[in-house]
Scaffold this motif. Structure first.
Motif, PDB file in Angstrom:
ATOM      1  N   ARG B 154       0.848  -1.380  -0.217  1.00  0.00           N
ATOM      2  CA  ARG B 154       0.079  -0.019   0.011  1.00  0.00           C
ATOM      3  C   ARG B 154       0.935   1.032  -0.230  1.00  0.00           C
ATOM      4  O   ARG B 154       0.947   2.209  -0.762  1.00  0.00           O
ATOM      5  CB  ARG B 154      -0.760  -0.205   1.314  1.00  0.00           C
ATOM      6  CG  ARG B 154      -1.925   1.208   1.547  1.00  0.00           C
ATOM      7  CD  ARG B 154      -2.997   1.165   0.736  1.00  0.00           C
ATOM      8  NE  ARG B 154      -2.793   1.966  -0.486  1.00  0.00           N
ATOM      9  CZ  ARG B 154      -3.311   1.955  -1.575  1.00  0.00           C
ATOM     10  NH1 ARG B 154      -4.111   0.882  -1.927  1.00  0.00           N
ATOM     11  NH2 ARG B 154      -3.234   2.899  -2.568  1.00  0.00           N
ATOM     12  N   GLU B 155       1.718   1.188   0.863  1.00  0.00           N
ATOM     13  CA  GLU B 155       2.821   2.425   0.860  1.00  0.00           C
ATOM     14  C   GLU B 155       3.504   2.539  -0.366  1.00  0.00           C
ATOM     15  O   GLU B 155       3.620   3.985  -0.733  1.00  0.00           O
ATOM     16  CB  GLU B 155       3.769   2.250   2.069  1.00  0.00           C
ATOM     17  CG  GLU B 155       3.100   2.376   3.458  1.00  0.00           C
ATOM     18  CD  GLU B 155       3.884   1.832   4.790  1.00  0.00           C
ATOM     19  OE1 GLU B 155       3.686   2.005   5.933  1.00  0.00           O
ATOM     20  OE2 GLU B 155       4.888   1.060   4.571  1.00  0.00           O
ATOM     21  N   ALA B 157       2.516   1.676  -3.203  1.00  0.00           N
ATOM     22  CA  ALA B 157       1.855   2.295  -4.242  1.00  0.00           C
ATOM     23  C   ALA B 157       1.515   3.598  -3.929  1.00  0.00           C
ATOM     24  O   ALA B 157       1.587   4.555  -5.166  1.00  0.00           O
ATOM     25  CB  ALA B 157       0.320   1.686  -4.291  1.00  0.00           C
ATOM     26  N   ASP B 158       1.356   4.270  -2.692  1.00  0.00           N
ATOM     27  CA  ASP B 158       1.065   5.673  -2.688  1.00  0.00           C
ATOM     28  C   ASP B 158       2.448   6.439  -3.138  1.00  0.00           C
ATOM     29  O   ASP B 158       2.435   7.263  -3.685  1.00  0.00           O
ATOM     30  CB  ASP B 158       1.054   6.110  -1.255  1.00  0.00           C
ATOM     31  CG  ASP B 158      -0.402   5.338  -0.596  1.00  0.00           C
ATOM     32  OD1 ASP B 158      -1.426   5.213  -1.529  1.00  0.00           O
ATOM     33  OD2 ASP B 158      -0.730   5.213   0.372  1.00  0.00           O
ATOM     34  N   ARG B 159       3.551   5.905  -2.808  1.00  0.00           N
ATOM     35  CA  ARG B 159       4.873   6.668  -3.180  1.00  0.00           C
ATOM     36  C   ARG B 159       4.860   6.662  -4.608  1.00  0.00           C
ATOM     37  O   ARG B 159       5.236   7.779  -5.076  1.00  0.00           O
ATOM     38  CB  ARG B 159       6.071   5.980  -2.590  1.00  0.00           C
ATOM     39  CG  ARG B 159       7.327   6.795  -3.161  1.00  0.00           C
ATOM     40  CD  ARG B 159       8.683   6.296  -2.787  1.00  0.00           C
ATOM     41  NE  ARG B 159       9.034   6.200  -1.500  1.00  0.00           N
ATOM     42  CZ  ARG B 159      10.301   5.581  -1.117  1.00  0.00           C
ATOM     43  NH1 ARG B 159      10.968   5.117  -2.285  1.00  0.00           N
ATOM     44  NH2 ARG B 159      10.613   5.580   0.004  1.00  0.00           N
ATOM     45  N   ARG B 161       2.890   6.337  -6.884  1.00  0.00           N
ATOM     46  CA  ARG B 161       1.423   6.805  -7.549  1.00  0.00           C
ATOM     47  C   ARG B 161       1.100   5.510  -8.551  1.00  0.00           C
ATOM     48  O   ARG B 161       0.649   6.023  -9.585  1.00  0.00           O
ATOM     49  CB  ARG B 161       1.506   7.933  -8.156  1.00  0.00           C
ATOM     50  CG  ARG B 161       1.992   9.128  -7.199  1.00  0.00           C
ATOM     51  CD  ARG B 161       2.381  10.601  -7.981  1.00  0.00           C
ATOM     52  NE  ARG B 161       2.711  11.567  -7.032  1.00  0.00           N
ATOM     53  CZ  ARG B 161       1.982  12.063  -6.207  1.00  0.00           C
ATOM     54  NH1 ARG B 161       0.610  11.991  -6.417  1.00  0.00           N
ATOM     55  NH2 ARG B 161       2.531  12.896  -5.655  1.00  0.00           N
ATOM     56  N   SER B 163      -1.173   1.696  -8.787  1.00  0.00           N
ATOM     57  CA  SER B 163      -1.967   0.924  -8.089  1.00  0.00           C
ATOM     58  C   SER B 163      -1.444  -0.118  -7.349  1.00  0.00           C
ATOM     59  O   SER B 163      -0.444  -0.470  -7.310  1.00  0.00           O
ATOM     60  CB  SER B 163      -3.080  -0.013  -8.866  1.00  0.00           C
ATOM     61  OG  SER B 163      -2.379  -0.926  -9.664  1.00  0.00           O
ATOM     62  N   GLU B 164      -2.180  -0.504  -6.084  1.00  0.00           N
ATOM     63  CA  GLU B 164      -1.315  -1.694  -5.269  1.00  0.00           C
ATOM     64  C   GLU B 164      -1.360  -2.967  -6.195  1.00  0.00           C
ATOM     65  O   GLU B 164      -0.122  -3.765  -5.798  1.00  0.00           O
ATOM     66  CB  GLU B 164      -2.249  -2.078  -4.099  1.00  0.00           C
ATOM     67  CG  GLU B 164      -1.541  -2.328  -2.755  1.00  0.00           C
ATOM     68  CD  GLU B 164      -2.455  -2.520  -1.619  1.00  0.00           C
ATOM     69  OE1 GLU B 164      -3.451  -1.679  -1.502  1.00  0.00           O
ATOM     70  OE2 GLU B 164      -2.412  -3.564  -0.957  1.00  0.00           O
TER      71      GLU B 164
END
Lengths: 214, 187
Positions: B154-155, B157-159, B161, B163-164
């Motif tokens: 998840r983290e 994916a956020d970094r 940008r 999808s997971e």
């Protein structure tokens, strides 16, 4: 990377697919897919022999087809065994003797029942080289699919695994080609089909040596 | 001690079966229990073949990676330790071949070996960046974030940008690439 970091990474990857599909699953897909593609190529180029309906009721045609199918089954079984790292490279190879002995018995029967003067023309058939080339042509895509599926395995010997994959692909191509070929004598099959399937096995060996390393 | 050794097969096979059924904790336990035992097996194998302990941790890691990527080849009806031993042996022989040794090498069955403690210093002779250098682009970013920086999918994916799901695909492809290119690093 430290080993504990690697373990964290492997566990993160595990979560994606806790239980990957067994090798057999992919191999069956490859066989079905390979047969479908080869079958389509076959229909577009060579096509089924015109006398197929009468051929089906002759023992020579039935034997040609069934020896190939038995080899498909035996090679699949051996390949699946070899996909485990605990299996010795040459273990289970005896299964491959079943189609070979079947063909050998037919060859002996043919030699006994057909006069010696006809042996040569039976063995050479109408066009052996065309048969050889066609089987190889029809086996190339099945070989690609088979090797791709076997990459899921962990064979003790990638080369041996590749050779068995080549036998499987060659027998798939030969099974398809058998529907076109009008040379049904076991003498012809024992020379030209065996030569084609053997060539595929050597190709599989060379390919597997690299593609099946793990 | 004998009792402990006999329990090993039973406990490890139970963890692997649980892992196959989706138990992530059992899977982690198994890998963590295997690592020190593999370390000892590999160390002995190197000693026996006349090499020092130069690449022990590399082979341990390659073995763990192979266990992970080839876990579908273990049959739940068979014993687990011979399967693990066969993979370790394959990886050790592969490493020795790269050094020009073509020996058929008998290694100890992992069921008989005491675990070797984890040394505290950085173990691998390859440094992290060198190992990751065989990967490129997204795969390298994702594998580095999750392995070295300890991020969750998840983290990551956020970094980045993305999808997971894309993180998970990049991670899996990255690990598969690592498994086949480890050997090329040494050549």
């Amino acid at each position: 990377m430290r080993t504990d970091e690697l373990i964290n990474t492997l566990v993160a990857d595990y979560a994606v697919q806790p239980r990957p599909k067994p090798v057999g699953h992919g191999l069956v897909m490859a066989i079905i897919g390979g047969l479908a593609i080869s079958g389509a190529l076959f229909a577009l180029t060579l096509g089924v022999r015109p006398d197929i309906e009468s051929a089906i009721s002759t023992w020579r045609f039935d034997l040609k087809l069934s020896a190939n199918l038995v080899l498909v089954i035996a090679a699949t079984w051996v390949a699946l065994r070899l996909s485990s790292p605990t299996t010795k490279p040459l273990s289970g190879m005896r299964a491959l003797l079943v189609p070979a002995l079947l063909l050998l018995a037919a060859v002996i029967y043919e030699l006994v029942t057909v006069p010696a003067s006809a042996w040569l023309s039976r063995a050479m058939g109408v066009n052996g080289l065309m048969c050889l080339a066609s089987i190889i042509f029809l086996s190339v895509l099945p070989l690609t699919a088979t090797i791709y599926a076997l990459r899921q395995g962990a064979p003790a010997s990638p080369a041996v695994m590749g050779a068995v994959g080549g036998l499987l692909a060659g027998s798939l191509g030969a099974t398809v080609f058998a529907m076109h070929c009008t040379n049904d004598s076991p003498l012809f099959v024992a020379i030209w089909y065996a030569l084609a399937i053997g060539t595929m096995s050597m190709l599989g060996l060379a390919l597997g040596r690299h593609a099946l390393r793990w | 001690m004998q009792q402990h050794v006999h329990d090993r097969e039973r406990i490890w096979a139970r963890w692997m079966r649980a892992a196959n059924a989706g138990d992530e904790i059992a899977y982690r336990r198994l890998l963590e229990a295997l690592a020190p035992v593999l370390r000892q097996v590999v160390r002995r194998g190197f000693t026996r073949s006349g090499f020092g302990n130069c690449d022990v941790e590399d082979v341990v890691q390659e073995t763990l990676l192979a266990i992970h990527l080839k876990r579908q080849t273990w049959d739940e009806n068979e014993a687990l330790t011979p399967w693990v031993t066969a993979i370790a042996r394959h990886k050790l022989i592969d490493n020795l071949r790269r050094r020009g040794r073509h020996a058929e090498l008998p290694i100890d069955d992992i069921i008989d070996v005491l675990p070797a403690e984890t040394p505290t210093e950085r173990l691998s002779s390859r440094d992290a960046e060198r190992l990751l250098s065989v990967l490129s682009g997204r795969q390298r970013d994702v594998v580095r974030a999750i392995s070295i920086e300890g991020m969750s999918a998840r983290e990551a994916a956020d970094r980045f940008r993305i999808s997971e799901g894309a993180v998970r695909v990049a991670l899996h492809r990255g690990l598969s690439t690592l498994a086949v290119s480890c050997r090329d690093l040494d050549q």
